[in-house]
Design a protein around this motif. Structure first.
Motif, PDB file in Angstrom:
ATOM      1  N   HIS A  13      19.308  -1.074   5.428  1.00  0.00           N
ATOM      2  CA  HIS A  13      19.382   0.309   5.908  1.00  0.00           C
ATOM      3  C   HIS A  13      19.948   0.348   7.323  1.00  0.00           C
ATOM      4  N   GLN A  14      19.487  -0.549   8.180  1.00  0.00           N
ATOM      5  CA  GLN A  14      20.010  -0.617   9.549  1.00  0.00           C
ATOM      6  C   GLN A  14      21.502  -0.960   9.542  1.00  0.00           C
ATOM      7  N   ASN A  50      25.183   5.257   0.605  1.00  0.00           N
ATOM      8  CA  ASN A  50      24.368   4.037   0.521  1.00  0.00           C
ATOM      9  C   ASN A  50      23.036   4.229   1.235  1.00  0.00           C
ATOM     10  N   VAL A  51      23.071   4.831   2.414  1.00  0.00           N
ATOM     11  CA  VAL A  51      21.824   5.075   3.166  1.00  0.00           C
ATOM     12  C   VAL A  51      20.914   6.001   2.372  1.00  0.00           C
ATOM     13  N   ALA A  69      22.353   9.273   7.718  1.00  0.00           N
ATOM     14  CA  ALA A  69      23.060   8.095   8.235  1.00  0.00           C
ATOM     15  C   ALA A  69      24.029   8.461   9.331  1.00  0.00           C
ATOM     16  N   GLY A  70      24.282   7.461  10.159  1.00  0.00           N
ATOM     17  CA  GLY A  70      25.392   7.536  11.083  1.00  0.00           C
ATOM     18  C   GLY A  70      25.305   8.587  12.146  1.00  0.00           C
ATOM     19  N   GLN A  71      24.112   8.961  12.550  1.00  0.00           N
ATOM     20  CA  GLN A  71      23.975   9.908  13.643  1.00  0.00           C
ATOM     21  C   GLN A  71      23.872   9.105  14.933  1.00  0.00           C
ATOM     22  N   PRO A  72      24.922   9.102  15.756  1.00  0.00           N
ATOM     23  CA  PRO A  72      24.857   8.305  16.982  1.00  0.00           C
ATOM     24  C   PRO A  72      23.806   8.855  17.943  1.00  0.00           C
ATOM     25  N   ASP A 109      23.323  -8.439   3.673  1.00  0.00           N
ATOM     26  CA  ASP A 109      22.043  -7.765   3.419  1.00  0.00           C
ATOM     27  C   ASP A 109      21.954  -7.248   1.989  1.00  0.00           C
ATOM     28  N   TRP A 110      23.090  -6.735   1.465  1.00  0.00           N
ATOM     29  CA  TRP A 110      23.101  -6.311   0.053  1.00  0.00           C
ATOM     30  C   TRP A 110      22.830  -7.511  -0.850  1.00  0.00           C
TER      31      TRP A 110
END
Length: 159
Positions: A13-14, A50-51, A69-72, A109-110
């Motif tokens: 996830h990370q 994916n997230v 996902a992907g929120q900076p 990781d996958w």
């Protein structure tokens, strides 16, 4: 909840979040590069999906992961704004190189999740890995191709 499964889900996830965040940075830095812009949008969509699917699957194992996902962070957004003005020809190479490395780590990781799922006979997680891991591999492949295509001209122009 097994600690090993929680570890694998959390690391993956990370990783997907890091890929999504970096793709957002690339979109901000290279808005006039049409190939980067259009492909990065597709790659970002895959990481976000994916997230979301990882968060859904993790909930079934009592692991709480965000589906967003992907929120900076605020610091990353400030850094992005500061660097948009400083884009050089090497910036794209650095960004593509970073994307490749982040996607490669996430691909591992996958693989780790798939191996655990297979050993633990967790069919739903194994199916998720088989379905979503190829998108991460395609992100790596695109980044690798971009490096092969763009690096000769960019590096030669510096000589």
């Amino acid at each position: 909840m097994k600690a090993g499964l929680e570890y694998a889900l959390t690391k993956l996830h990370q990783g997907e979040n890091k890929v999504a965040e970096h793709l957002q940075v690339m979109l901000a830095r290279h808005p006039s590069d049409h190939e980067v812009h259009h492909v990065a949008i597709d790659l970002l969509r895959w990481s976000r999906e994916n997230v979301r699917q990882l968060a859904d699957a993790a909930a079934g194992y009592d692991v709480q992961l965000s589906a967003e996902a992907g929120q900076p962070s605020a610091e990353e957004a400030l850094a992005r704004a500061a660097t948009v003005e400083e884009v050089t020809p090497l910036t794209l190479l650095d960004d593509v190189r970073t994307l490749y490395l982040l996607a490669a780590e996430t691909s591992l990781d996958w693989e780790m999740l798939a191996q655990h799922a297979q050993a633990a006979r967790e069919a739903d997680l194994l199916q998720l890995s088989k379905k979503r891991h190829p998108q991460t591999q395609r992100q790596m492949k695109w980044a690798n191709t971009m490096l092969k295509v763009r690096s000769p001209q960019t590096l030669a122009s510096m000589d």
